[in-house]
Design an enzyme around this catalytic site. Structure first.
Site, PDB file in Angstrom:
ATOM      1  N   ARG A  61      11.973   0.472  -8.813  1.00 33.80           N
ATOM      2  CA  ARG A  61      11.895   0.023  -7.417  1.00 33.80           C
ATOM      3  C   ARG A  61      12.204   1.180  -6.467  1.00 33.80           C
ATOM      4  O   ARG A  61      11.694   1.241  -5.358  1.00 33.80           O
ATOM      5  CB  ARG A  61      12.849  -1.152  -7.144  1.00 33.80           C
ATOM      6  CG  ARG A  61      12.938  -1.513  -5.663  1.00 33.80           C
ATOM      7  CD  ARG A  61      13.430  -2.933  -5.381  1.00 33.80           C
ATOM      8  NE  ARG A  61      14.534  -3.346  -6.207  1.00 33.80           N
ATOM      9  CZ  ARG A  61      15.799  -2.888  -6.122  1.00 33.80           C
ATOM     10  NH1 ARG A  61      16.119  -1.998  -5.208  1.00 33.80           N
ATOM     11  NH2 ARG A  61      16.727  -3.326  -6.941  1.00 33.80           N
ATOM     12  N   TYR A 114      -5.280  -5.102  12.910  1.00 36.57           N
ATOM     13  CA  TYR A 114      -5.477  -5.969  11.749  1.00 36.57           C
ATOM     14  C   TYR A 114      -4.827  -7.337  12.025  1.00 36.57           C
ATOM     15  O   TYR A 114      -3.753  -7.410  12.623  1.00 36.57           O
ATOM     16  CB  TYR A 114      -4.845  -5.276  10.535  1.00 36.57           C
ATOM     17  CG  TYR A 114      -4.939  -6.078   9.276  1.00 36.57           C
ATOM     18  CD1 TYR A 114      -6.160  -6.251   8.640  1.00 36.57           C
ATOM     19  CD2 TYR A 114      -3.809  -6.668   8.726  1.00 36.57           C
ATOM     20  CE1 TYR A 114      -6.247  -7.001   7.478  1.00 36.57           C
ATOM     21  CE2 TYR A 114      -3.888  -7.410   7.564  1.00 36.57           C
ATOM     22  CZ  TYR A 114      -5.116  -7.574   6.949  1.00 36.57           C
ATOM     23  OH  TYR A 114      -5.190  -8.317   5.808  1.00 36.57           O
ATOM     24  N   ASP A 189      -2.236   3.510  12.203  1.00 33.89           N
ATOM     25  CA  ASP A 189      -2.853   2.898  11.024  1.00 33.89           C
ATOM     26  C   ASP A 189      -4.201   3.590  10.825  1.00 33.89           C
ATOM     27  O   ASP A 189      -5.127   3.399  11.618  1.00 33.89           O
ATOM     28  CB  ASP A 189      -3.008   1.390  11.254  1.00 33.89           C
ATOM     29  CG  ASP A 189      -3.572   0.660  10.034  1.00 33.89           C
ATOM     30  OD1 ASP A 189      -4.322   1.280   9.257  1.00 33.89           O
ATOM     31  OD2 ASP A 189      -3.296  -0.543   9.878  1.00 33.89           O
ATOM     32  N   LYS A 214      -7.988  -0.572   0.725  1.00 30.81           N
ATOM     33  CA  LYS A 214      -9.314  -0.350   1.288  1.00 30.81           C
ATOM     34  C   LYS A 214      -9.904   0.960   0.740  1.00 30.81           C
ATOM     35  O   LYS A 214     -10.106   1.063  -0.455  1.00 30.81           O
ATOM     36  CB  LYS A 214      -9.217  -0.364   2.816  1.00 30.81           C
ATOM     37  CG  LYS A 214      -8.352  -1.512   3.379  1.00 30.81           C
ATOM     38  CD  LYS A 214      -8.937  -2.889   3.136  1.00 30.81           C
ATOM     39  CE  LYS A 214      -7.960  -4.025   3.440  1.00 30.81           C
ATOM     40  NZ  LYS A 214      -7.331  -4.035   4.735  1.00 30.81           N
TER      41      LYS A 214
HETATM   42  C1  LIG Z   1      -6.168  -4.595   5.297  1.00 35.31           C
HETATM   43  C2  LIG Z   1      -5.502  -3.907   6.413  1.00 35.31           C
HETATM   44  C3  LIG Z   1      -4.101  -3.947   6.579  1.00 35.31           C
HETATM   45  C4  LIG Z   1      -3.222  -4.754   5.655  1.00 35.31           C
HETATM   46  O1  LIG Z   1      -3.239  -4.257   4.367  1.00 35.31           O
HETATM   47  P1  LIG Z   1      -3.023  -5.154   3.031  1.00 35.31           P
HETATM   48  O2  LIG Z   1      -3.164  -4.160   1.961  1.00 35.31           O
HETATM   49  O3  LIG Z   1      -4.057  -6.221   3.043  1.00 35.31           O
HETATM   50  O4  LIG Z   1      -1.637  -5.735   3.151  1.00 35.31           O
HETATM   51  C5  LIG Z   1      -3.552  -3.237   7.619  1.00 35.31           C
HETATM   52  N1  LIG Z   1      -4.316  -2.536   8.473  1.00 35.31           N
HETATM   53  C6  LIG Z   1      -5.662  -2.497   8.371  1.00 35.31           C
HETATM   54  C7  LIG Z   1      -6.449  -1.703   9.353  1.00 35.31           C
HETATM   55  C8  LIG Z   1      -6.296  -3.177   7.346  1.00 35.31           C
HETATM   56  O5  LIG Z   1      -7.638  -3.128   7.247  1.00 35.31           O
END
Ligand SMILES: *Cc1c(COP(=O)(O)O)cnc(C)c1O
Length: 400
Positions: A61, A114, A189, A214
Site C-alpha cells: 500500500r 469530468y 488534469d 484512458k
Molecule cells: C475518466 C476521467 C477521470 C476519472 O478517472 P477514473 O480512472 O475513471 O477514476 C478524470 N478526469 C478525466 C478527464 C477523465 O476522462
C-alpha cells in the site's frame, strides 16, 4: 532510466523508460511484483527500512517495485521529480484536493470537467466544508474574471484541457501565472492530451493528474490514476492522504499501464491523425450543426491549443441539427462505434454526455458548462478512419 539512454529522445524513453529495480533476472520485461508485503533479513534490517535509514520496501500500500517503475516513468514523461500511482483517476483528483484543502478553504475550478470531478467538487466537498468556486467557459481564458474568485482561503486552481466533454481549451500558462501570483499550485488534469501531447509543468503547472484508465493504459482493461509533481508536493499528498486513506494502485494494473505506455506515441499519432480526418468530415456533413475539436481552425481556442499542445488528441464532440432525439437515433444506429463511456481506447467509443458521463450535472448546470442536451462525444480509436466515417455516415442516414 537505463544509463545507455540518458541522451535519447522522448519516444525512446517512453519505450525503454526505467530499468527494473530489485531484480537480477535478464527479463526484457520486468516481472510483476505481486506481493502485499516484503521480507526482512532480521529485526535491525526491518527497523532501518521503517526508519528510512536504509532503502527498501515495507508493504505494497505504501510502495511496490512495479508501481514504483510506473511512478518513475510518469515523472519522467511529465517532467516532474516524482509521481504517485493511484487506484483510479478519481482517487488521484480526490487525493490532491483532500491533502491540500482543509475545512473553511476553497478551490477554484473550471466548470467543464469530468463528471465525477464535478460531482466531487459541486456536491461532496461541501460535507468537508470545502467550497468550490467555478469559472464558466466564457471566462476560462480571462485572468481578470478568474482573479476575483481567488482569496486567502484558496488552496489550489484546477483545470482540465482539453476539457471534458466540450473540448474547451484552457490556457495553462495564463492560469499558472495566476496561481504563481497567489502562491498556490495549479493542478491540471492532463488525461485528454496525455504527456506526449501536452506538458503542463513546462507551462507552469505544479501538479498533473491523469486517469491512467484512458490513453496511458490505452487498452480499456484497467482503472488507474496518476499524480505527478515535485518531491515535497508528492510527499505531502502521499503522507497526508494516499498512504492512510489507501487508494493505492495494484502492481498488476501498474504493469499493464507500463505495457500500454510503450505504444503511447504510435497510438497518439494515429488517434490524432484519424480524429482530424473525422472532424473535418463531420464539419461538412449536412446533418451536423457544430463540431468541437481543437484541431479545427473553427474551434474558438484553436490558437491556444496549437500553442500548448503538440497535436490535438483523439476526442471530439458534435451537435446534430435535429437535436437530442436525432442524436439518440445515431447512438442506436452505429455498428462499429461502441456505445460506452471512457476514452483513449483502441476501439472508437461514442456516448451522450447529458445522459451518461455528465448526468451528474443538473440541466441548468449543463447549460452553464456549455454542454448542449444533444451533444455526442466521440473517442476515435485505432480502426481505419474510413470505416469509422462509413459507420457514422450510415447512422446519420437513419435520421430523416
Ligand atoms: C475518466 C476521467 C477521470 C476519472 O478517472 P477514473 O480512472 O475513471 O477514476 C478524470 N478526469 C478525466 C478527464 C477523465 O476522462
Amino acid at each position: 532510466m537505463s544509463k545507455h539512454h540518458t541522451t535519447a529522445k522522448e519516444e525512446t524513453h517512453i519505450v525503454h523508460g526505467v530499468s527494473s529495480c530489485h531484480t537480477t533476472s535478464m527479463d526484457l520485461v520486468p516481472p510483476i511484483h505481486m506481493t502485499s508485503t516484503f521480507k526482512f533479513t532480521d529485526q535491525p534490517h526491518a527497523q532501518a527500512v521503517f526508519e528510512g535509514s536504509q532503502p527498501g520496501y515495507l508493504y505494497s500500500r505504501i510502495s511496490n517495485p512495479t508501481v514504483d517503475q510506473l511512478q518513475t516513468k510518469m515523472a519522467l514523461l511529465e517532467g516532474t521529480q516524482d509521481a504517485i500511482a493511484t487506484a483510479s483517476g478519481m482517487s488521484a483528483v480526490a487525493s490532491v484536493v483532500m491533502s491540500l484543502a482543509r475545512p473553511g478553504d476553497n478551490i477554484v475550478s473550471c466548470n467543464t470537467v469530468y463528471g465525477g470531478t464535478f460531482a466531487l467538487y459541486h456536491d461532496h466537498l461541501a460535507q468537508f466544508n470545502i467550497e468550490t468556486r467555478f469559472v464558466y467557459p466564457r471566462d476560462y481564458n480571462n485572468a481578470d474574471a478568474i482573479s476575483p474568485l481567488i482569496n486567502k482561503k484558496t488552496r489550489l486552481l484546477y483545470l482540465e484541457t482539453p476539457a471534458n466533454p466540450t473540448l474547451d481549451i484552457v490556457d495553462i500558462a495564463l492560469w499558472a501565472a495566476l496561481a504563481d501570483t497567489h502562491g498556490i499550485p495549479l493542478v491540471v488534469d492532463n488525461t485528454f492530451a496525455s504527456p506526449w501531447l501536452q506538458k503542463p509543468v513546462a507551462l507552469g503547472a505544479e501538479i498533473v493528474i491523469h486517469s491512467a484508465t484512458k490513453y496511458l493504459g490505452g487498452h480499456g482493461d484497467i482503472i488507474g490514476g496518476i499524480i505527478a509533481g515535485d518531491n515535497s508536493m508528492i510527499t505531502t499528498i502521499k503522507e497526508s492522504y494516499v498512504n492512510h486513506f489507501g487508494p493505492c494502485m495494484s502492481p498488476f494494473n501498474a504493469w499493464l499501464v507500463l505495457r500500454g505506455l510503450k505504444t503511447l506515441v504510435v497510438r497518439m499519432e494515429r488517434h490524432c491523425r484519424s480524429a482530424m480526418t473525422i472532424a473535418q468530415w463531420l464539419e461538412t456533413h449536412p446533418k451536423i450543426s457544430r463540431v468541437y475539436y481543437p484541431g479545427l481552425s473553427s474551434h474558438a481556442n484553436h490558437a491556444i491549443a496549437a500553442k500548448q499542445m503538440k497535436d490535438f488528441s483523439g476526442i471530439m464532440a458534435f451537435d446534430i441539427k435535429g437535436g437530442i432525439e436525432d442524436g439518440k437515433k445515431v447512438l442506436n444506429a452505429v455498428k462499429l462505434c461502441t456505445l460506452a463511456v471512457s476514452l483513449g481506447d483502441c476501439e472508437t467509443l461514442i456516448q451522450h454526455p447529458a445522459s451518461m458521463t455528465h448526468a451528474t450535472y443538473a440541466p441548468e448546470e449543463l447549460k452553464k458548462a456549455g454542454i448542449s442536451p444533444g451533444l455526442i462525444r466521440l473517442s476515435v480509436g485505432l480502426e481505419h478512419p474510413d470505416d469509422i466515417i462509413a459507420d457514422l455516415d450510415q447512422a446519420l442516414a437513419m435520421i430523416s
